[in-house]
Motif scaffolding. Structure first.
Motif, PDB file in Angstrom:
ATOM      1  N   ASP A  62      14.643  80.136  35.721  1.00 55.36           N
ATOM      2  CA  ASP A  62      15.991  80.323  35.201  1.00 55.36           C
ATOM      3  C   ASP A  62      16.678  81.454  35.955  1.00 55.36           C
ATOM      4  O   ASP A  62      16.278  82.617  35.859  1.00 55.36           O
ATOM      5  N   ARG A  63      17.737  81.122  36.690  1.00 56.81           N
ATOM      6  CA  ARG A  63      18.417  82.126  37.494  1.00 56.81           C
ATOM      7  C   ARG A  63      19.074  83.207  36.638  1.00 56.81           C
ATOM      8  O   ARG A  63      19.123  84.382  37.042  1.00 56.81           O
ATOM      9  N   THR A  64      19.576  82.844  35.464  1.00 59.69           N
ATOM     10  CA  THR A  64      20.272  83.833  34.644  1.00 59.69           C
ATOM     11  C   THR A  64      19.336  84.973  34.233  1.00 59.69           C
ATOM     12  O   THR A  64      19.769  86.133  34.140  1.00 59.69           O
ATOM     13  N   ARG A  65      18.085  84.654  34.003  1.00 53.21           N
ATOM     14  CA  ARG A  65      17.129  85.701  33.647  1.00 53.21           C
ATOM     15  C   ARG A  65      16.859  86.620  34.828  1.00 53.21           C
ATOM     16  O   ARG A  65      16.774  87.842  34.674  1.00 53.21           O
ATOM     17  N   VAL A  66      16.697  86.028  36.007  1.00 51.01           N
ATOM     18  CA  VAL A  66      16.457  86.832  37.204  1.00 51.01           C
ATOM     19  C   VAL A  66      17.686  87.679  37.543  1.00 51.01           C
ATOM     20  O   VAL A  66      17.569  88.837  37.946  1.00 51.01           O
TER      21      VAL A  66
END
Length: 384
Positions: A45-49
């Motif tokens: 998940d890009r939003t978490r990174v």
């Protein structure tokens, strides 16, 4: 609240990984590991990174672990230390593992190789100094710890994994102290730090990173379960806490028709992680009583002229010699061994280690009844 399957472990979803390095391809087509002095956060998940990058610095990039698909996202942060929380329960898992192209080939607890159910293969093949050999020949100490990153989106845990010797020895001391003090309930504030260390070996100075886990508390607070900050997340409701399955093992053991059936209840409690010192003592006492009663009945069958009331009293006396029992099964003998070991204050891990040490690494689960009976005799002789 709707119902739950009571005998399933309630496990938080894994949101991503905390890494201390990456690999780059070489001219020979192999991957060369690169150690990082700061934390690397990766996830599907890009939003978490991106949230991790906003918090700890670094640039988000697309990334494939070991060149495999599907692609993930990662950020090489600027943080050597991050704040986290231990989730309820035991956050640490450790095994000696050997991996190959087809996946995990061995997973050993130091005594028994879990996949083959055989004694430690590395010890058997290479002797006591097996750990000095390379990872292509023997297992590596593998430690995995799950933490909550409270400032990143998503409800779940992040996993950090290391193959380091120092982490394998240091992490359990920290985790076991906290779990002992809190009973595995609630969440505990901790710091995760990459520490650079060095040691002198064979005349050379070697530098290496070690992941250090620091509980934000004093030893007294950890042991008494009064850790500051743990109140930020209250103890979970009873239906979410990692608790025993709710089975009344003692009642089941009392209703068991035979001592062997009581042994089975004992093992089920151990396998489910529900065994406590109090329950262990109670189950051992129940099994001992059933075993003595069975031997008393066997004595009556072999000596019909013995009065029944004498046979009833036999259950309170010393166990009758094993020769009276027609079928000397391994399960029954092992329960007698557990009883003997319990009177010495030995836990299951210590008992299995003692057996393996005296039988060339052989696991009790793989031993036959005569060998178990000989071990039991040794214990009784040394206790005399």
């Amino acid at each position: 609240m709707a119902g739950r399957i009571l005998n399933l472990q309630r496990q938080a979803a894994e949101l991503g990984r905390l890494r201390t390095g990456w690999s780059v391809p070489t001219d020979k087509g192999r991957n060369r590991p690169v150690k990082s002095e700061t934390w690397i956060v990766s996830s599907h998940d890009r939003t978490r990174v991106q949230a991790a990058a906003d918090l700890w610095g670094g640039t988000v990039e697309r990334w494939s672990p070991q060149g495999n698909n599907p692609d993930q996202w990662r950020v090489i942060t600027e943080a050597q230390s991050i704040e986290a929380l231990f989730p309820p329960g035991d956050p640490l898992s450790q095994y000696n593992e050997k991996w190959g192209g087809g996946g995990c080939e061995r997973r050993c607890d130091g005594i028994t190789e879990k996949l083959s159910k055989k004694p430690c293969i590395c010890l058997d093949r290479h002797g006591e100094n097996w750990y000095l050999l390379g990872p292509t020949q023997v297992c590596r100490a593998t430690s995995r710890i799950s933490v909550i990153l409270p400032d990143l989106p998503g409800i779940g845990v992040w996993r950090a994994e290391t193959h380091g010797f120092y982490a394998a020895n240091e992490w359990p001391g920290v985790v076991d102290m906290v779990v002992s003090g809190t009973g595995g309930r609630g969440v505990i504030p901790v710091g995760m730090r990459i520490e650079q260390r060095q040691r002198l070996a064979e005349g050379k100075t070697k530098k290496f990173p070690v992941v250090v886990v620091e509980v934000r508390a004093t030893v007294r607070q950890a042991l008494t379960g009064t850790i500051p900050g743990s109140e930020l997340s209250p103890l979970p409701p009873a239906h979410l806490a990692i608790e025993p399955t709710g089975r009344d093992y003692a009642a089941e053991a009392r209703k068991a028709p035979t001592a062997d059936a009581a042994v089975a209840v004992y093992r089920e409690a151990e396998a489910a992680g529900d065994m406590t010192d109090t329950l262990k003592a109670e189950l051992i006492a129940i099994g001992k009583e059933k075993r003595a009663a069975e031997k008393a009945k066997a004595a009556v069958r072999k000596a019909p002229d013995v009065k029944v009331e004498n046979a009833a009293n036999a259950a309170d006396e010393e166990p009758i010699d094993a020769e009276i029992v027609d079928d000397d099964d391994p399960e029954g003998v092992w329960f007698e061994i557990v009883t003997e070991a319990g009177e010495r204050g030995w836990n299951s891990e210590h008992l299995a280690g003692q057996f393996a040490a005296r039988h060339g690494g052989l696991s009790p689960d793989s031993a036959d009844a005569p060998r178990l009976r000989a071990f039991l005799s040794e214990l009784r002789e040394t206790a005399a």
